[in-house]
Scaffold this active site. Structure first.
Site, mmCIF file in Angstrom:
data_model
loop_
_atom_site.group_PDB
_atom_site.id
_atom_site.type_symbol
_atom_site.label_atom_id
_atom_site.label_comp_id
_atom_site.label_asym_id
_atom_site.label_seq_id
_atom_site.Cartn_x
_atom_site.Cartn_y
_atom_site.Cartn_z
ATOM 1 N N GLY A 4 13.342 6.829 19.057
ATOM 2 C CA GLY A 4 13.492 7.686 17.886
ATOM 3 C C GLY A 4 13.545 6.887 16.604
ATOM 4 O O GLY A 4 13.314 5.670 16.596
ATOM 5 N N THR A 56 0.839 -1.196 0.000
ATOM 6 C CA THR A 56 0.000 0.000 0.000
ATOM 7 C C THR A 56 0.872 1.243 0.000
ATOM 8 O O THR A 56 2.003 1.229 0.491
ATOM 9 C CB THR A 56 -0.920 0.043 1.240
ATOM 10 O OG1 THR A 56 -0.123 -0.084 2.423
ATOM 11 C CG2 THR A 56 -1.947 -1.074 1.204
ATOM 12 N N ALA A 114 5.845 14.242 8.910
ATOM 13 C CA ALA A 114 5.195 14.065 7.616
ATOM 14 C C ALA A 114 4.955 15.392 6.915
ATOM 15 O O ALA A 114 5.128 15.506 5.695
ATOM 16 C CB ALA A 114 3.873 13.315 7.799
ATOM 17 N N HIS A 146 -16.020 33.620 20.080
ATOM 18 C CA HIS A 146 -16.299 33.298 21.485
ATOM 19 C C HIS A 146 -17.565 32.449 21.574
ATOM 20 O O HIS A 146 -18.555 32.742 20.903
ATOM 21 C CB HIS A 146 -16.501 34.593 22.281
ATOM 22 C CG HIS A 146 -16.923 34.374 23.693
ATOM 23 N ND1 HIS A 146 -16.033 33.995 24.676
ATOM 24 C CD2 HIS A 146 -18.147 34.452 24.288
ATOM 25 C CE1 HIS A 146 -16.684 33.865 25.818
ATOM 26 N NE2 HIS A 146 -17.973 34.140 25.614
ATOM 27 N N CYS A 206 3.948 6.745 7.900
ATOM 28 C CA CYS A 206 2.942 7.634 8.490
ATOM 29 C C CYS A 206 1.540 7.071 8.345
ATOM 30 O O CYS A 206 0.808 6.932 9.320
ATOM 31 C CB CYS A 206 3.026 9.015 7.842
ATOM 32 S SG CYS A 206 1.729 10.149 8.403
ATOM 33 N N ILE A 230 6.481 9.366 20.079
ATOM 34 C CA ILE A 230 5.968 8.013 19.861
ATOM 35 C C ILE A 230 5.684 7.317 21.183
ATOM 36 O O ILE A 230 4.622 6.724 21.384
ATOM 37 C CB ILE A 230 6.963 7.199 19.013
ATOM 38 C CG1 ILE A 230 7.124 7.831 17.624
ATOM 39 C CG2 ILE A 230 6.500 5.748 18.877
ATOM 40 C CD1 ILE A 230 8.266 7.250 16.810
ATOM 41 N N GLY A 275 11.777 5.576 26.131
ATOM 42 C CA GLY A 275 11.772 6.793 25.325
ATOM 43 C C GLY A 275 10.562 7.652 25.614
ATOM 44 O O GLY A 275 9.423 7.208 25.446
ATOM 45 N N ALA A 276 10.807 8.895 26.055
ATOM 46 C CA ALA A 276 9.711 9.807 26.405
ATOM 47 C C ALA A 276 9.533 10.883 25.353
ATOM 48 O O ALA A 276 9.312 12.051 25.663
ATOM 49 C CB ALA A 276 9.963 10.437 27.772
#
EC number: 1.8.1.4
Length: 466
Positions: free
Chosen positions: A273, A37, A321, A445, A42, A185, A181-182
């Site tokens: 990462g 595909t 992306a 508003h 992404c 993702i 990992g913070a």
């Protein structure tokens, strides 16, 4: 050998948008993509499926907790994880089919297979059955994207130790998910599974979450996520992860050195990462080199080799992306002889947690390092009427402006739906707007976007609603 004006290697956000724009401009174009595909990481296993799960899990948590009950909606929902995954997959399929339609509409040839360079102006495509096809092009665009970065000492088996792709399709809700990992993702996928019932522990080597973002917004987000039940172990590193049939045993150490500790988990998500994907491209055939991470050293989009361009995650800049899409348009329009540049100072970033975090432009830390004088206006969502009536008051809007000219230099938001608001400042900053320009612009508003105007007013201490 079939000849094209442009051959694009890679069918992700950079590649498919480049192909569509080339077709719109009347260029003959082929897009080489080996996945079954289009859409790249992404669309298939990244941005889109994660947002589908974030949306569904947010509604599930709201319905199963106190949020719906407080609004007078009393329900006892049952989680159907298989259906949640099915609707996610159906959404992704619909989007990939949409790209195929756009290819047909704009006369783009999708060449199915994995492409590699074969000298200047030539691309060889290897199909799934092993057959090869040679293509010739005046210009070649490399848009091969990125892949998850591995962690030394931790083997991703996608059984118990998984990457982001595996975390999008777990067969059951883990009792305990450890996220290494913070960053974007880790926090997004950790949020999905925490909402669905997992205990989530996030391990980060640095002493803060969301590296590279405004420190104040990151601290606010961490506080909010911790309040929701997410556990953070900052300044820590994983030195060992041993998988078994029913879980993973981890060994952690302080990043600065010290006593190790053990941790047990059902699953471990490695989310430290991503790195450029340039394997098998035969870059040496045209004289291109990569750095240690595999990143093409040349600044995008043109390379040092005439007729070879590079866009997206395989080159410098944030791996986003929308950055790849901007580079795609700039690249193709320059190939077509039109002037076009990417403003790398105004690439927004978003973390789709709850609350969300959104940012564009300079942070206070960056401006201090540059020695540039600035002023700051802030406005909390606790003082925003729409946020209050919707019971979503965590966070604030921060506007940073030049101390002398009042030009907006950076905007940092943490709060409800801020992903949909940061675009206002992208436009404003593209036209070098001042904080006063925003402050004098009428906002509807009641909306959360009024917080942006009030923050701009507060750059000069003139916010009216606090």
């Amino acid at each position: 050998m079939k000849s094209y004006d442009v051959v694009i290697i890679g069918g992700g956000p950079g590649g498919y948008n480049a192909a569509i724009r080339a077709g719109q401009l009347g260029l003959t174009v082929a897009c080489v993509e080996g996945r079954s595909t289009l859409g790249g990481t992404c669309l298939n296993v990244g941005c889109m499926p994660s947002k589908a799960l974030l949306h569904a899990s947010e509604l599930y948590e709201a319905a199963s907790g106190d949020e719906f009950a407080h609004l007078g909606i009393e329900v006892k929902p049952t989680l159907n994880l298989a259906q949640m995954m099915k609707q996610k997959d159906e959404s992704v399929t619909g989007l990939t089919k949409g790209i195929e339609y756009l290819f047909r509409k704009n006369k783009v040839d999708w060449i199915k297979g994995w492409g590699r360079l074969d000298g200047v102006g030539k691309v060889v495509v290897k199909a799934e059955d092993g057959s090869e096809t040679a293509l010739q092009a005046k210009d070649i665009v490399i848009a091969t994207g990125s892949e998850p970065t591995p962690l030394p000492g931790v083997t991703i088996d996608n059984q118990r130790i998984i990457d982001s792709t595996g975390a999008l399709s777990l067969p059951q809700v883990p009792k305990h998910l450890v996220v290494i990992g913070a960053g974007v993702i880790g926090l997004e996928l950790g949020s999905v599974w925490r909402r669905l019932g997992s205990q989530v522990t996030v391990i980060e080597y640095l002493d803060r979450i969301c590296p590279g973002t405004d420190t104040e917004t990151a601290k606010t987000l961490q506080k909010a996520l911790a309040k929701q039940g997410m556990v953070f172990k900052l300044g820590s590193k994983v030195t060992q992860a041993t998988a078994s049939a029913d879980g993973v045993s981890l060994v952690l150490e302080p990043a600065a050195g010290g006593t190790a500790e053990s941790l047990q988990a059902d699953y471990v998500l490695v989310a430290i990462g991503r790195r450029p994907y340039t394997k098998g491209l035969n870059l040496e055939s045209v004289g291109l080199e990569t750095d240690k991470r595999g990143m093409l050293a040349q600044r995008t989009p043109p390379t040092s080799v005439p007729g070879v361009w590079v866009i997206g995650d395989v080159t410098s800049g944030p791996m986003l992306a929308h950055k790849a899409e901007d580079e795609a348009v700039a690249c193709i329009e320059r190939i077509a002889g039109k002037p076009h540049e990417v403003n790398y100072n105004l690439i927004p970033g978003v973390i789709y947690t709850r609350p969300e975090l959104a940012t564009v432009g300079k942070t206070e830390e960056q401006l201090k390092a540059e020695g540039r004088a600035y002023k700051v206006g802030k406005f909390p969502f606790t003082a925003n009427s729409r946020a209050k009536i919707n019971h979503e008051t965590e966070g604030f809007a921060k506007v940073i402006a030049d101390a002398e000219t009042d030009e907006v230099l950076g905007v940092h938001l943490v709060g409800p739906s801020v992903s949909e608001m940061i675009g206002e400042f992208c436009v404003a900053m593209e036209f070098s707007a001042s904080a006063e320009d925003i402050a004098l612009t009428c906002h509807p508003h009641p909306t959360r976007s009024e917080a942006l105007r009030q923050a701009a007013m507060n750059v000069d201490g003139m916010a009216m609603q606090i």
